[in-house]
Design an enzyme around this catalytic site. Sequence first.
Site, PDB file in Angstrom:
ATOM      1  N   ASP A  21       0.808  -1.232   0.000  1.00  0.00           N
ATOM      2  CA  ASP A  21       0.000   0.000   0.000  1.00  0.00           C
ATOM      3  C   ASP A  21       0.835   1.273   0.000  1.00  0.00           C
ATOM      4  O   ASP A  21       0.429   2.304   0.539  1.00  0.00           O
ATOM      5  CB  ASP A  21      -0.970   0.015   1.204  1.00  0.00           C
ATOM      6  CG  ASP A  21      -1.872  -1.200   1.211  1.00  0.00           C
ATOM      7  OD1 ASP A  21      -2.243  -1.664   0.122  1.00  0.00           O
ATOM      8  OD2 ASP A  21      -2.184  -1.689   2.311  1.00  0.00           O
ATOM      9  N   LYS A  24       1.815   2.104  -5.101  1.00  0.00           N
ATOM     10  CA  LYS A  24       2.342   1.534  -6.350  1.00  0.00           C
ATOM     11  C   LYS A  24       1.418   1.830  -7.526  1.00  0.00           C
ATOM     12  O   LYS A  24       1.877   2.143  -8.621  1.00  0.00           O
ATOM     13  CB  LYS A  24       2.518   0.003  -6.197  1.00  0.00           C
ATOM     14  CG  LYS A  24       3.520  -0.387  -5.129  1.00  0.00           C
ATOM     15  CD  LYS A  24       3.591  -1.892  -4.935  1.00  0.00           C
ATOM     16  CE  LYS A  24       2.350  -2.510  -4.329  1.00  0.00           C
ATOM     17  NZ  LYS A  24       2.072  -2.110  -2.928  1.00  0.00           N
ATOM     18  N   GLY A  25       0.096   1.710  -7.270  1.00  0.00           N
ATOM     19  CA  GLY A  25      -0.872   1.927  -8.349  1.00  0.00           C
ATOM     20  C   GLY A  25      -0.708   3.302  -8.964  1.00  0.00           C
ATOM     21  O   GLY A  25      -0.630   3.451 -10.186  1.00  0.00           O
ATOM     22  N   GLY A  48      -4.547  -4.327  -3.763  1.00  0.00           N
ATOM     23  CA  GLY A  48      -5.516  -3.274  -4.092  1.00  0.00           C
ATOM     24  C   GLY A  48      -4.732  -2.043  -4.486  1.00  0.00           C
ATOM     25  O   GLY A  48      -4.069  -1.449  -3.647  1.00  0.00           O
ATOM     26  N   HIS A  49      -4.726  -1.704  -5.766  1.00  0.00           N
ATOM     27  CA  HIS A  49      -3.922  -0.588  -6.266  1.00  0.00           C
ATOM     28  C   HIS A  49      -4.860   0.523  -6.727  1.00  0.00           C
ATOM     29  O   HIS A  49      -5.626   0.347  -7.668  1.00  0.00           O
ATOM     30  CB  HIS A  49      -3.015  -1.056  -7.411  1.00  0.00           C
ATOM     31  CG  HIS A  49      -2.025  -2.103  -6.984  1.00  0.00           C
ATOM     32  ND1 HIS A  49      -1.189  -2.756  -7.839  1.00  0.00           N
ATOM     33  CD2 HIS A  49      -1.735  -2.600  -5.743  1.00  0.00           C
ATOM     34  CE1 HIS A  49      -0.425  -3.604  -7.164  1.00  0.00           C
ATOM     35  NE2 HIS A  49      -0.752  -3.540  -5.892  1.00  0.00           N
ATOM     36  N   THR A 138      -5.834 -11.719   3.786  1.00  0.00           N
ATOM     37  CA  THR A 138      -6.990 -11.081   3.147  1.00  0.00           C
ATOM     38  C   THR A 138      -8.130 -12.085   2.953  1.00  0.00           C
ATOM     39  O   THR A 138      -9.192 -11.711   2.475  1.00  0.00           O
ATOM     40  CB  THR A 138      -6.589 -10.498   1.777  1.00  0.00           C
ATOM     41  OG1 THR A 138      -6.107 -11.576   0.961  1.00  0.00           O
ATOM     42  CG2 THR A 138      -5.514  -9.436   1.914  1.00  0.00           C
ATOM     43  N   GLN A 233       1.992  -6.037  -3.096  1.00  0.00           N
ATOM     44  CA  GLN A 233       2.492  -6.116  -1.711  1.00  0.00           C
ATOM     45  C   GLN A 233       3.815  -5.332  -1.585  1.00  0.00           C
ATOM     46  O   GLN A 233       4.001  -4.364  -2.308  1.00  0.00           O
ATOM     47  CB  GLN A 233       2.662  -7.587  -1.280  1.00  0.00           C
ATOM     48  CG  GLN A 233       1.339  -8.331  -1.110  1.00  0.00           C
ATOM     49  CD  GLN A 233       0.774  -8.910  -2.386  1.00  0.00           C
ATOM     50  OE1 GLN A 233       1.452  -9.570  -3.133  1.00  0.00           O
ATOM     51  NE2 GLN A 233      -0.500  -8.676  -2.659  1.00  0.00           N
ATOM     52  N   THR A 248       3.043 -12.548   2.867  1.00  0.00           N
ATOM     53  CA  THR A 248       2.181 -13.178   1.876  1.00  0.00           C
ATOM     54  C   THR A 248       2.921 -14.401   1.333  1.00  0.00           C
ATOM     55  O   THR A 248       4.012 -14.735   1.821  1.00  0.00           O
ATOM     56  CB  THR A 248       1.756 -12.177   0.788  1.00  0.00           C
ATOM     57  OG1 THR A 248       0.725 -12.791  -0.015  1.00  0.00           O
ATOM     58  CG2 THR A 248       2.918 -11.750  -0.108  1.00  0.00           C
ATOM     59  N   THR A 309      -8.522  -3.382  -0.337  1.00  0.00           N
ATOM     60  CA  THR A 309      -9.106  -4.691  -0.647  1.00  0.00           C
ATOM     61  C   THR A 309     -10.095  -5.119   0.433  1.00  0.00           C
ATOM     62  O   THR A 309     -11.197  -5.553   0.135  1.00  0.00           O
ATOM     63  CB  THR A 309      -7.984  -5.745  -0.814  1.00  0.00           C
ATOM     64  OG1 THR A 309      -7.244  -5.383  -1.982  1.00  0.00           O
ATOM     65  CG2 THR A 309      -8.532  -7.148  -0.997  1.00  0.00           C
TER      66      THR A 309
HETATM   67  P1  GDP Z   1      -0.750   0.302  -3.536  1.00  0.00           P
HETATM   68  O1  GDP Z   1      -1.348  -0.961  -3.063  1.00  0.00           O
HETATM   69  O2  GDP Z   1       0.716   0.381  -3.284  1.00  0.00           O
HETATM   70  O3  GDP Z   1      -1.081   0.626  -4.963  1.00  0.00           O
HETATM   71  O4  GDP Z   1      -1.392   1.463  -2.659  1.00  0.00           O
HETATM   72  P2  GDP Z   1      -2.972   1.612  -2.284  1.00  0.00           P
HETATM   73  O5  GDP Z   1      -3.695   2.083  -3.475  1.00  0.00           O
HETATM   74  O6  GDP Z   1      -3.453   0.401  -1.601  1.00  0.00           O
HETATM   75  O7  GDP Z   1      -2.880   2.721  -1.163  1.00  0.00           O
HETATM   76  C1  GDP Z   1      -2.322   3.977  -1.405  1.00  0.00           C
HETATM   77  C2  GDP Z   1      -3.411   5.030  -1.120  1.00  0.00           C
HETATM   78  O8  GDP Z   1      -2.798   6.298  -1.039  1.00  0.00           O
HETATM   79  C3  GDP Z   1      -4.437   5.153  -2.243  1.00  0.00           C
HETATM   80  O9  GDP Z   1      -5.668   5.508  -1.683  1.00  0.00           O
HETATM   81  C4  GDP Z   1      -3.888   6.272  -3.107  1.00  0.00           C
HETATM   82  O10 GDP Z   1      -4.916   6.971  -3.817  1.00  0.00           O
HETATM   83  C5  GDP Z   1      -3.278   7.168  -2.060  1.00  0.00           C
HETATM   84  N1  GDP Z   1      -2.110   7.933  -2.478  1.00  0.00           N
HETATM   85  C6  GDP Z   1      -1.103   7.603  -3.333  1.00  0.00           C
HETATM   86  N2  GDP Z   1      -0.164   8.569  -3.350  1.00  0.00           N
HETATM   87  C7  GDP Z   1      -0.569   9.528  -2.491  1.00  0.00           C
HETATM   88  C8  GDP Z   1      -0.011  10.759  -2.046  1.00  0.00           C
HETATM   89  O11 GDP Z   1       1.071  11.177  -2.426  1.00  0.00           O
HETATM   90  N3  GDP Z   1      -0.728  11.468  -1.121  1.00  0.00           N
HETATM   91  C9  GDP Z   1      -1.925  11.043  -0.642  1.00  0.00           C
HETATM   92  N4  GDP Z   1      -2.551  11.793   0.254  1.00  0.00           N
HETATM   93  N5  GDP Z   1      -2.477   9.885  -1.028  1.00  0.00           N
HETATM   94  C10 GDP Z   1      -1.799   9.130  -1.934  1.00  0.00           C
HETATM   95  P1  IMO Z   2      -0.923  -4.208  -2.201  1.00  0.00           P
HETATM   96  O1  IMO Z   2      -0.471  -4.763  -3.518  1.00  0.00           O
HETATM   97  C1  IMO Z   2      -0.949  -4.662   2.129  1.00  0.00           C
HETATM   98  C2  IMO Z   2      -1.044  -8.754   3.692  1.00  0.00           C
HETATM   99  C3  IMO Z   2      -2.274  -9.192   4.446  1.00  0.00           C
HETATM  100  C4  IMO Z   2      -1.638 -10.130   5.451  1.00  0.00           C
HETATM  101  C5  IMO Z   2      -0.537 -10.803   4.640  1.00  0.00           C
HETATM  102  C6  IMO Z   2      -0.909 -12.159   4.077  1.00  0.00           C
HETATM  103  O2  IMO Z   2      -2.207  -3.486  -2.260  1.00  0.00           O
HETATM  104  O3  IMO Z   2       0.172  -3.443  -1.546  1.00  0.00           O
HETATM  105  P2  IMO Z   2      -2.486 -12.894   2.074  1.00  0.00           P
HETATM  106  O4  IMO Z   2      -3.946 -12.675   1.843  1.00  0.00           O
HETATM  107  O5  IMO Z   2      -1.617 -12.323   1.006  1.00  0.00           O
HETATM  108  O6  IMO Z   2      -2.152 -14.311   2.376  1.00  0.00           O
HETATM  109  O7  IMO Z   2      -2.165 -12.080   3.433  1.00  0.00           O
HETATM  110  O8  IMO Z   2      -0.256  -9.911   3.568  1.00  0.00           O
HETATM  111  N1  IMO Z   2      -1.294  -8.221   2.326  1.00  0.00           N
HETATM  112  C7  IMO Z   2      -1.211  -6.926   2.006  1.00  0.00           C
HETATM  113  N2  IMO Z   2      -0.993  -5.842   2.770  1.00  0.00           N
HETATM  114  N3  IMO Z   2      -1.083  -4.530   0.787  1.00  0.00           N
HETATM  115  C8  IMO Z   2      -1.271  -5.600   0.013  1.00  0.00           C
HETATM  116  O9  IMO Z   2      -1.256  -5.529  -1.336  1.00  0.00           O
HETATM  117  C9  IMO Z   2      -1.395  -6.870   0.613  1.00  0.00           C
HETATM  118  N4  IMO Z   2      -1.596  -8.126   0.151  1.00  0.00           N
HETATM  119  C10 IMO Z   2      -1.515  -8.934   1.207  1.00  0.00           C
HETATM  120  O10 IMO Z   2      -2.915  -8.115   5.069  1.00  0.00           O
HETATM  121  O11 IMO Z   2      -1.008  -9.390   6.460  1.00  0.00           O
HETATM  122 MG    MG Z   3      -2.877  -1.611  -1.809  1.00  0.00          MG
END
Ligand code: GDP
Ligand code: IMO
Ligand code: MG
Length: 433
Positions: A21, A24-25, A48-49, A138, A233, A248, A309
């Site tokens: 999180d 990356k997305g 979840g990106h 998850t 991840q 994971t 997610t």
């Molecule tokens: P990922 O799994 O690495 O793609 O990240 P996620 O999408 O799960 O979580 C990142 C969250 O931070 C999302 O809600 C993005 O929209 C948000 N985000 C990304 N970059 C920034 C930033 O620079 N500032 C803020 N406030 N939010 C951001």
């Molecule tokens: P993105 O790509 C954050 C975590 C779960 C749990 C562990 C194992 O959005 O960054 P799993 O279901 O993979 O067997 O769970 O990994 N986890 C994540 N945490 N971002 C993710 O993906 C994750 N995918 C799995 O919360 O701790």
């Molecule tokens: Mg994510």
Amino acid sequence: MKVSLNNKVPVQLILGVQWGDEGKGKIVDLLGDKADVVARYQGGHNAGHTVKFDGNTFVLHLIPTGILRPDTDCVIGNGVVVHPGALLEEVAGLEKQGIKVDGRLFISRYAHLILATHPLLDRAAEASCDAKKKIGTTGRGIGPTYSDKIARRGFRAQDLLDENILRSKAEQCLEIQNRQLRDLFKQPECSLDSLLEPLLKFRDRFADSIIDATGFLQSAIDSGKQLLIEGAQGAMLDVDFGTYPFVTSSNTTSGGVSTGLGISLRNVDRIIGVVKAYTTRVGNGPFPTELTDEMGEMLRAAGGEFGATTGRPRRCGWFDAVVVRYAAQINDLDTLALTKMDVLDDLDEIRICTHYKYRGRTFSDWTSEIARWEDVEPVYETVPGWKQSLVDIRKYEDLPVAARNYVKRLEELAGVPVGLISVGPSRDATIIL
Ligand code: GDP
Ligand code: IMO
Ligand code: MG
């Protein structure tokens, strides 16, 4: 040496360096503006990106983020585990949002499929162990599917393409998995019909999209196309190098690219680590810089730190330079994309973990002398905040001095230059250095 991210190279890898999180997305979407192909190499719909632009929000779970760029092809590599129903649902959601998917999404014939039994086994395993041992997965069936892959009894995408293989494989998988559900977890069994139904639906829609993804990617590379590889991840969730067993079940780090796509890491021209300006983690397991006080709540609220997610609140804490240095080494990072700087806007002071204390000694690196991440105590330095909104800043020179100093300090501690600073969730809220 600093090389601007504006300077395009053919093959780039973008991955998370903390516990996922990191944003990356957003970064894949941003740097993928000219990508011909975007490929995922590991993970599944546990990811979840989130991508935001033009007032729209998209959350990708299984489909590479490149699907949002109309001229980009997307590849789900052999290292990914694919839940047929989740993929169909994700495609339907994207189509509803006006994204054309047909003819642009390809799935490796060697990708393993998550069967209806796998999430049941995942949740049953979690439910059956005591609180201290729960991973906090998850619940998507990721672990059991990779377990079956390694045990050489998994169901691969290409098994769908031959009616006889499909049925015999499904029966074979079901027998073993029902035995586990019944005997190990005292759970109801799964019927053959409920196992087959999503597989058949998936085959009907995607049979023509199941390809030799390695060949596809290699010819894209050979013809000089722009390829972006998207990690899911983060390094600390890597099954080998993360905070095992609270990880994971895939190799999230750069090594996973070779085995998860079938292309050599030598093809990758640049490795970009996405890192938050602080740290979060969702699920259980060690987190040295975790804040369980009001400051942690403040970061969660300001950063909107709830899982994309599962919706679970993310645990929040200070930036941990030991983690980032470790991830930089394992991944051989060229540059960092530093996200969510704006979340720290209102803080008077910011803390950075520079070292760990362990058995009376301090360590600046993760070494073999420290056995468990649970046992370290973070050592912090405190720096002044900038007390100003960064969200509209687009040039590094326009950042307040305290913000620039924060970036410089993180670079110094991580040992990797920062090539991009994100100051908001939208595409444009970005400073490329
Ligand atoms: P990922 O799994 O690495 O793609 O990240 P996620 O999408 O799960 O979580 C990142 C969250 O931070 C999302 O809600 C993005 O929209 C948000 N985000 C990304 N970059 C920034 C930033 O620079 N500032 C803020 N406030 N939010 C951001
Ligand atoms: P993105 O790509 C954050 C975590 C779960 C749990 C562990 C194992 O959005 O960054 P799993 O279901 O993979 O067997 O769970 O990994 N986890 C994540 N945490 N971002 C993710 O993906 C994750 N995918 C799995 O919360 O701790
Ligand atoms: Mg994510």
